[in-house]
Design a protein around this motif. Structure first.
Motif, short mmCIF file in Angstrom:
data_model
loop_
_atom_site.label_atom_id
_atom_site.label_comp_id
_atom_site.label_asym_id
_atom_site.label_seq_id
_atom_site.Cartn_x
_atom_site.Cartn_y
_atom_site.Cartn_z
N GLU A 55 0.82 -1.21 0.00
CA GLU A 55 0.00 0.00 0.00
C GLU A 55 0.85 1.26 0.00
O GLU A 55 0.53 2.25 -0.67
CB GLU A 55 -0.91 0.02 1.24
N PRO A 59 2.38 3.64 -4.63
CA PRO A 59 2.35 5.02 -5.10
C PRO A 59 3.72 5.68 -5.12
O PRO A 59 3.99 6.52 -6.00
CB PRO A 59 1.42 5.72 -4.10
N ARG A 62 5.40 4.44 -8.34
CA ARG A 62 4.83 5.09 -9.53
C ARG A 62 5.35 6.52 -9.67
O ARG A 62 5.67 6.97 -10.79
CB ARG A 62 3.31 5.06 -9.45
N ALA A 63 5.44 7.24 -8.57
CA ALA A 63 5.97 8.61 -8.63
C ALA A 63 7.43 8.61 -9.05
O ALA A 63 7.87 9.47 -9.84
CB ALA A 63 5.79 9.29 -7.28
#
Length: 344
Positions: A55, A59, A62-63
């Motif tokens: 979790e 992200p 991806r960044a």
């Protein structure tokens, strides 16, 4: 550019008690960018929670891939505190999750002591003392791993930040009571930090983060030692002795091993480092003291680069350094120590 010439994307992770650090890069250029989260990965009945790790990780990755332009993350290394004893769910689930989410084909899950070692010394025989709130020493002759201490603030971590802080507060309480072995200087600093000491047990014992609270007093002990307090000096001398004993327990006894220090505790400087250097010289006269090359995240990057190029020489096993590779849709466990499986 042919597929053989295309950069091989790397994902490196350092997961510990203070949160999560993540780097993305390539074999050719190393780490290109990194992100950090102050939220530690949860630990529950199943040990380290792979779902909570993903979790947070997804992200951030991806960044980072958007920032760096790195695509095709072929190799990932996750260094995690507690992997040896709390890593069963991580070993079972994380390689598959990384393959599904990012297409990762090679994964190494490493104890944070191993990534600290790799960051400090790379693929060389020796020993590393990793000291922060806790303390662990890890060593290798490149055929297997040895570890000493790292048993937590209730059972060990002798010489670590919590150990030093607890010893300093004990000396403060002795001075408060009028018992031998007390330090007026540590008493004054403890009252500045925590208020009247009779209230300290009620503030400390119920806290889940009491190890960190104890460690927060360690710099006060170092400051007191710097000012010449003999009790504080004795505490740091004892901490140095414990550290050197742990290093001697894991360091190879033959050849020309190297010894390095890593971790925030060593920022305390001369009051700790001077007695530690003396202890290491006595207990490991055959070992060369060298500065650490980098931190545990740097170690994860190093391991990832070696794994990506089939050059990993650090020994693999089922707990300290666990390696799997993907063939088709199946992730398979590393079998020979130090070499990842290449066909199934």
């Amino acid at each position: 550019m042919t597929n053989a010439d295309a950069p091989s994307g790397l994902l490196a992770v350092d997961s510990g008690g203070s949160g999560l650090r993540v780097a993305v890069g390539t074999v050719q250029r190393g780490a290109l960018a990194q992100r950090a989260s102050a939220e530690p990965v949860r630990t529950g009945a199943r040990g380290i929670d792979p779902g909570h790790l993903m979790e947070q990780l997804a992200p951030m990755v991806r960044a980072l891939t958007a920032e760096t332009g790195v695509t095709g993350l072929d190799t990932a290394v996750v260094g995690a505190a507690g992997l040896s004893t709390l890593g069963d769910a991580l070993r079972t689930e994380l390689p598959g999750a990384l393959a599904r989410e990012f297409g990762v084909r090679k994964v190494a899950l490493a104890a944070d002591a191993v990534t600290a070692y790799a960051g400090a010394l790379g693929p060389r025989p020796g020993a590393v003392i990793a000291a922060g709130t806790g303390l662990i020493a890890v060593g290798t002759d490149l055929t297997g791993w040895r570890r000493a201490d790292g048993w937590g603030h209730l059972l060990g971590d002798c010489g670590g930040g919590a150990w030093i802080g607890r010893a300093g507060l004990e000396a403060a309480l002795r001075a408060h009571d009028g018992r031998p072995g007390g330090s007026a200087g540590l008493l004054a600093r403890a009252e500045e930090e925590f208020g009247p000491l009779p209230g300290l047990p009620g503030k400390l014992y119920p806290r889940a983060d009491r190890a960190a609270v104890l460690a927060s007093f360690a710099p006060r002990v170092a400051a007191c030692a710097h000012d010449g307090d003999p009790v504080a000096r004795d505490i740091l001398s004892a901490a140095a002795r414990h550290m050197a004993e742990s290093a001697a327990a894991v360091c190879p006894t033959t050849g020309e091993p190297r010894v390095a220090l890593t971790g925030g505790l060593f920022k305390m400087g001369a009051p700790l480092l001077v007695p530690l250097e003396n202890e290491l010289a006595q207990k490991l006269p055959h070992a060369q003291r060298v500065p650490a090359d980098g931190d545990p995240l740097h170690g994860s990057v190093r391991i990832a680069a070696d794994l990506a190029t089939d050059a990993l020489t650090l020994p693999g096993d089922g707990t300290m350094l666990y390696v799997v590779t993907k063939r088709g849709i199946t992730l398979v466990e590393d079998k020979p120590p130090g070499k990842h499986a290449d066909h199934f």
